[in-house]
Design a protein around this motif. Structure first.
Motif, PDB file in Angstrom:
ATOM      1  N   UNK A 107       0.801  -1.245   0.311  1.00  0.00           N
ATOM      2  CA  UNK A 107      -0.040   0.088  -0.112  1.00  0.00           C
ATOM      3  C   UNK A 107       0.831   1.277   0.217  1.00  0.00           C
ATOM      4  N   UNK A 108       0.246   2.357  -0.550  1.00  0.00           N
ATOM      5  CA  UNK A 108       1.210   3.603  -0.583  1.00  0.00           C
ATOM      6  C   UNK A 108       1.284   4.165   0.888  1.00  0.00           C
ATOM      7  N   UNK A 109       0.519   3.549   1.816  1.00  0.00           N
ATOM      8  CA  UNK A 109       0.767   4.026   3.035  1.00  0.00           C
ATOM      9  C   UNK A 109       1.775   3.303   3.840  1.00  0.00           C
ATOM     10  N   UNK A 110       2.229   2.284   3.350  1.00  0.00           N
ATOM     11  CA  UNK A 110       3.308   1.335   3.911  1.00  0.00           C
ATOM     12  C   UNK A 110       4.523   1.889   3.623  1.00  0.00           C
ATOM     13  N   UNK A 111       5.166   2.188   5.084  1.00  0.00           N
ATOM     14  CA  UNK A 111       6.366   3.007   5.074  1.00  0.00           C
ATOM     15  C   UNK A 111       7.507   2.328   4.300  1.00  0.00           C
ATOM     16  N   UNK A 112       8.294   3.074   3.458  1.00  0.00           N
ATOM     17  CA  UNK A 112       9.244   2.458   2.596  1.00  0.00           C
ATOM     18  C   UNK A 112      10.219   1.534   3.469  1.00  0.00           C
ATOM     19  N   UNK A 113      10.642   0.291   3.098  1.00  0.00           N
ATOM     20  CA  UNK A 113      11.630  -0.660   3.734  1.00  0.00           C
ATOM     21  C   UNK A 113      10.827  -1.389   4.618  1.00  0.00           C
ATOM     22  N   UNK A 114       9.669  -1.184   4.723  1.00  0.00           N
ATOM     23  CA  UNK A 114       8.859  -2.238   5.647  1.00  0.00           C
ATOM     24  C   UNK A 114       8.731  -3.710   5.275  1.00  0.00           C
ATOM     25  N   UNK A 115       8.860  -3.902   3.920  1.00  0.00           N
ATOM     26  CA  UNK A 115       8.764  -5.292   3.253  1.00  0.00           C
ATOM     27  C   UNK A 115      10.562  -5.710   3.345  1.00  0.00           C
ATOM     28  N   UNK A 116      10.774  -6.562   3.949  1.00  0.00           N
ATOM     29  CA  UNK A 116      12.344  -6.890   4.134  1.00  0.00           C
ATOM     30  C   UNK A 116      12.349  -8.682   3.538  1.00  0.00           C
ATOM     31  N   UNK A 117      13.317  -8.879   2.429  1.00  0.00           N
ATOM     32  CA  UNK A 117      13.620 -10.206   2.250  1.00  0.00           C
ATOM     33  C   UNK A 117      13.577 -11.084   3.501  1.00  0.00           C
ATOM     34  N   UNK A 118      13.058 -12.255   3.381  1.00  0.00           N
ATOM     35  CA  UNK A 118      13.304 -12.966   4.903  1.00  0.00           C
ATOM     36  C   UNK A 118      14.568 -13.574   4.999  1.00  0.00           C
ATOM     37  N   UNK A 119      15.399 -13.720   3.854  1.00  0.00           N
ATOM     38  CA  UNK A 119      16.879 -14.363   3.811  1.00  0.00           C
ATOM     39  C   UNK A 119      17.866 -13.232   4.640  1.00  0.00           C
ATOM     40  N   UNK A 120      17.357 -12.016   4.621  1.00  0.00           N
ATOM     41  CA  UNK A 120      18.335 -11.193   5.613  1.00  0.00           C
ATOM     42  C   UNK A 120      18.338 -11.390   7.035  1.00  0.00           C
ATOM     43  N   UNK A 121      17.275 -12.109   7.492  1.00  0.00           N
ATOM     44  CA  UNK A 121      17.293 -12.724   8.722  1.00  0.00           C
ATOM     45  C   UNK A 121      17.685 -14.065   8.752  1.00  0.00           C
ATOM     46  N   UNK A 122      17.937 -14.929   7.868  1.00  0.00           N
ATOM     47  CA  UNK A 122      18.217 -16.410   7.743  1.00  0.00           C
ATOM     48  C   UNK A 122      19.091 -16.420   6.537  1.00  0.00           C
TER      49      UNK A 122
END
Length: 314
Positions: A110-125
């Motif tokens: 959504x345009x209301x979703x702050x930038x960078x909120x969606x993260x590739x889950x392989x960053x964490x694992x």
């Protein structure tokens, strides 16, 4: 007997209070890229306390996700309830029960979703992505440190047990990689003190030796649970189609499955299985966005849910 003041009674009540946190693992796979919705610069999952104003647990969760991210919640199912005494809460008072949910979406952020909120889950694992082979982090860092951890045990039985568990989890010493063991791998690294969350819980000053973005409380543990659940579920239920646009090519579907599973699949075998199970049907249209020859567009055949109770990508 010593009198207990009102303040002391209140403090005692706080220490024994139990509250419930609602936590969302909301997953998307745009362009074959597995991402999870986060807050606080990627250090936490959307969450909030269950309150009396909430009509249900799910409605409370949906409210918190939309308030914190501006993103609507579609398909959702309860994931797991965490109630460990010594893990998961950064608050000194009371005890927090974490009720987690797994959600899937095919909608664009959504345009209301702050930038960078969606993260590739392989960053964490980073050790979980085997689409181009076993990541170097496993052989270069994880396996040597787990062997060292096993050798540090005083009892021989404990040393053997640690090494056996590590080999089974990370697929060394002639063991096969099992993509579903996401939580077991994270828990093993936590037990060995090799992730930031374990170092933080122990109050140690040293830095963790295994790369991977840490999260607040037990949120990375909850994310690992969600990934493991989804990797298992796509094999026997057609949940992957919750992540797809209404029409898609078979290659796009394959890339989505590979992104979630973290492994590659054989192209011809994958297509044969999809077609044999009647999971999709042609739309009669072609896609010109393939970068090459136009490809047929397909859609999920919803009637398969009525035909049989089990249907997945095998």
């Amino acid at each position: 007997m010593r009198n207990t003041s009102g303040l002391t009674r209140e403090s005692a009540a706080e220490r024994h209070a139990i509250s419930a946190d609602l936590i969302a693992v909301l997953v998307a796979a745009p362009n074959g890229n597995p991402v999870v919705l986060t807050v606080k610069d990627g250090s936490a999952l959307p969450s909030g306390p269950f309150e009396l104003i909430h009509r249900s647990l799910q409605s409370g969760l949906r409210n918190w996700v939309e308030q914190q991210t501006g993103h609507p919640v579609g398909y959702i199912e309860q994931l797991y309830t965490f109630a460990d005494r010594d893990r998961g809460s950064d608050e000194p008072a009371g005890r927090v029960i974490s009720i987690s949910y797994l959600g899937l979406t095919c909608e664009e952020p959504s345009h209301r979703t702050p930038p960078g909120s969606w993260r590739n889950w392989y960053e964490f694992f980073p050790w979980e992505d085997h689409r181009t082979g076993a990541p170097e982090i496993i052989g270069d860092i994880i396996v040597p440190r787990l062997r060292q951890w096993a050798d540090e045990a005083e009892q021989q039985d404990t040393r053997q047990n640690r090494l056996r568990r590590a080999a089974a989890a990370f697929g060394f010493d002639d063991r096969h990689w099992n993509e579903e063991m996401v939580l077991q791998r994270y828990e093993l690294l936590y037990e060995a003190g090799l992730v930031d969350e374990a170092v933080r819980a122990a109050g140690a000053k040293i830095a963790a030796t295994v790369p991977g973005k840490a999260m607040t409380g037990d949120h990375r543990r909850i994310l690992a649970t969600g990934i493991g659940r989804l990797r298992t579920k796509i094999k026997y239920r057609p949940v992957v189609f919750e992540l797809m646009q209404p029409s898609f090519t078979l290659l796009q579907l394959q890339r989505a499955v590979e992104a979630l599973a973290g492994v590659t699949v054989h192209k011809q075998n994958f297509r044969r299985l999809i077609e044999q199970q009647d999971l999709v049907e042609e739309t009669g249209e072609m896609s010109a966005d393939t970068g090459g020859r136009p490809a047929k567009l397909f859609r999920f055949r919803h009637a398969v849910l009525d035909d049989r109770p089990v249907a997945g990508t095998k």
